[in-house]
Design a protein around this motif. Structure first.
Motif, mmCIF file in Angstrom:
data_model
loop_
_atom_site.group_PDB
_atom_site.id
_atom_site.type_symbol
_atom_site.label_atom_id
_atom_site.label_comp_id
_atom_site.label_asym_id
_atom_site.label_seq_id
_atom_site.Cartn_x
_atom_site.Cartn_y
_atom_site.Cartn_z
ATOM 1 N N VAL A 1 0.870 -1.171 0.000
ATOM 2 C CA VAL A 1 0.000 0.000 0.000
ATOM 3 C C VAL A 1 0.907 1.221 0.000
ATOM 4 N N VAL A 2 0.675 2.105 -0.961
ATOM 5 C CA VAL A 2 1.475 3.324 -1.087
ATOM 6 C C VAL A 2 0.541 4.532 -1.089
ATOM 7 N N ILE A 3 1.128 5.673 -0.851
ATOM 8 C CA ILE A 3 0.363 6.924 -0.924
ATOM 9 C C ILE A 3 0.783 7.635 -2.196
ATOM 10 N N GLN A 4 -0.192 7.843 -3.100
ATOM 11 C CA GLN A 4 0.058 8.550 -4.356
ATOM 12 C C GLN A 4 -0.974 9.662 -4.483
ATOM 13 N N ASP A 5 -0.511 10.863 -4.660
ATOM 14 C CA ASP A 5 -1.386 12.032 -4.805
ATOM 15 C C ASP A 5 -2.355 12.157 -3.635
ATOM 16 N N GLY A 6 -1.898 11.832 -2.437
ATOM 17 C CA GLY A 6 -2.727 11.961 -1.247
ATOM 18 C C GLY A 6 -3.733 10.841 -1.047
ATOM 19 N N ASN A 7 -3.708 9.818 -1.898
ATOM 20 C CA ASN A 7 -4.639 8.688 -1.793
ATOM 21 C C ASN A 7 -3.879 7.387 -1.590
ATOM 22 N N PHE A 8 -4.535 6.432 -0.936
ATOM 23 C CA PHE A 8 -3.952 5.105 -0.799
ATOM 24 C C PHE A 8 -4.115 4.356 -2.108
ATOM 25 N N ASN A 9 -3.090 3.602 -2.482
ATOM 26 C CA ASN A 9 -3.124 2.811 -3.701
ATOM 27 C C ASN A 9 -2.386 1.506 -3.427
ATOM 28 N N ILE A 10 -2.733 0.471 -4.161
ATOM 29 C CA ILE A 10 -2.055 -0.814 -4.029
ATOM 30 C C ILE A 10 -1.236 -1.040 -5.288
ATOM 31 N N ILE A 11 0.034 -1.377 -5.092
ATOM 32 C CA ILE A 11 0.908 -1.636 -6.235
ATOM 33 C C ILE A 11 1.687 -2.927 -5.993
ATOM 34 N N ARG A 12 2.199 -3.479 -7.076
ATOM 35 C CA ARG A 12 3.142 -4.594 -6.984
ATOM 36 C C ARG A 12 4.542 -3.988 -7.079
ATOM 37 N N ILE A 13 5.380 -4.285 -6.112
ATOM 38 C CA ILE A 13 6.726 -3.704 -6.054
ATOM 39 C C ILE A 13 7.567 -4.235 -7.213
ATOM 40 N N ASP A 14 8.171 -3.301 -7.928
ATOM 41 C CA ASP A 14 9.059 -3.636 -9.035
ATOM 42 C C ASP A 14 10.422 -3.031 -8.718
ATOM 43 N N SER A 15 11.391 -3.878 -8.428
ATOM 44 C CA SER A 15 12.712 -3.375 -8.024
ATOM 45 C C SER A 15 13.437 -2.656 -9.154
ATOM 46 N N ASP A 16 13.015 -2.867 -10.409
ATOM 47 C CA ASP A 16 13.652 -2.193 -11.544
ATOM 48 C C ASP A 16 13.083 -0.804 -11.805
ATOM 49 N N SER A 17 11.968 -0.483 -11.160
ATOM 50 C CA SER A 17 11.310 0.805 -11.382
ATOM 51 C C SER A 17 12.134 1.942 -10.790
ATOM 52 N N LYS A 18 12.177 3.033 -11.493
ATOM 53 C CA LYS A 18 12.885 4.235 -11.022
ATOM 54 C C LYS A 18 11.922 5.216 -10.349
ATOM 55 N N GLN A 19 10.628 4.867 -10.320
ATOM 56 C CA GLN A 19 9.612 5.739 -9.736
ATOM 57 C C GLN A 19 9.758 5.771 -8.217
ATOM 58 N N GLU A 20 9.711 6.980 -7.654
ATOM 59 C CA GLU A 20 9.787 7.135 -6.207
ATOM 60 C C GLU A 20 8.394 6.932 -5.621
ATOM 61 N N ILE A 21 8.300 6.119 -4.570
ATOM 62 C CA ILE A 21 6.998 5.849 -3.946
ATOM 63 C C ILE A 21 7.060 6.187 -2.463
ATOM 64 N N GLN A 22 5.894 6.486 -1.909
ATOM 65 C CA GLN A 22 5.780 6.702 -0.472
ATOM 66 C C GLN A 22 5.081 5.471 0.096
ATOM 67 N N LEU A 23 5.862 4.570 0.662
ATOM 68 C CA LEU A 23 5.348 3.301 1.170
ATOM 69 C C LEU A 23 4.565 3.513 2.452
ATOM 70 N N TRP A 24 3.382 2.888 2.538
ATOM 71 C CA TRP A 24 2.604 2.916 3.771
ATOM 72 C C TRP A 24 2.733 1.591 4.500
ATOM 73 N N GLY A 25 2.747 0.464 3.765
ATOM 74 C CA GLY A 25 2.894 -0.838 4.388
ATOM 75 C C GLY A 25 2.881 -1.950 3.358
ATOM 76 N N VAL A 26 3.298 -3.125 3.789
ATOM 77 C CA VAL A 26 3.355 -4.300 2.923
ATOM 78 C C VAL A 26 2.159 -5.197 3.245
ATOM 79 N N ILE A 27 1.472 -5.658 2.200
ATOM 80 C CA ILE A 27 0.324 -6.551 2.388
ATOM 81 C C ILE A 27 0.858 -7.946 2.677
ATOM 82 N N THR A 28 0.502 -8.483 3.844
ATOM 83 C CA THR A 28 0.973 -9.813 4.223
ATOM 84 C C THR A 28 -0.070 -10.896 3.945
ATOM 85 N N TYR A 29 -1.343 -10.556 4.039
ATOM 86 C CA TYR A 29 -2.414 -11.513 3.766
ATOM 87 C C TYR A 29 -3.580 -10.783 3.123
ATOM 88 N N ILE A 30 -4.326 -11.537 2.289
ATOM 89 C CA ILE A 30 -5.589 -11.062 1.731
ATOM 90 C C ILE A 30 -6.645 -12.066 2.157
#
Length: 121
Positions: free
Chosen positions: A87-116
């Motif tokens: 879960v990341v914060i983008q433009d003041g909103n919560f969003n869910i993304i899949r982490i890509d270690s090759d991405s150069k985009q800066e993200i504001q991490l809120w937390g890691v999803i451990t279970y659904i």
């Protein structure tokens, strides 16, 4: 509580085990089926003071197999690894993304999803 002071949340010390009844006469044929209750906090939560539950309110994340009314268990103390959901914060909103270690985009991490936890009704 002063700024910067940390208070930890403790796990419940209650016992939720099923108490076997004391009875007279013949035992029920189902008495060997009694099992202790499962406490999902004990099973699914590694760090209670940094774990949050979030219910999904719409179907915006179907491409990640996350649907409306699913419950996400999010640990804010973890560092995400490649291909994990977070879960990341983008433009003041919560969003869910899949982490890509090759991405150069800066993200504001809120937390890691451990279970659904899936909603089935």
């Amino acid at each position: 509580m002063e700024f910067g002071e940390v208070k930890l949340v403790e796990k419940s010390k209650k016992s939720f085990r099923v108490v076997r009844s004391t009875q007279t006469g013949f035992a029920s044929p189902a008495t060997h089926y009694t099992e202790p209750r499962i406490d999902l906090n004990d099973v699914l939560v590694a760090n209670p003071s940094a774990t949050f539950y979030v219910r999904v309110i719409d179907n915006s994340f179907t491409e990640l197999a996350i649907f409306e009314k699913d419950v996400l268990i999010i640990d804010k103390s973890l560092t995400p690894k490649n291909n994990q959901l977070a879960v990341v914060i983008q433009d003041g909103n919560f969003n869910i993304i899949r982490i890509d270690s090759d991405s150069k985009q800066e993200i504001q991490l809120w937390g890691v999803i451990t279970y659904i936890i899936k909603h089935t009704l």
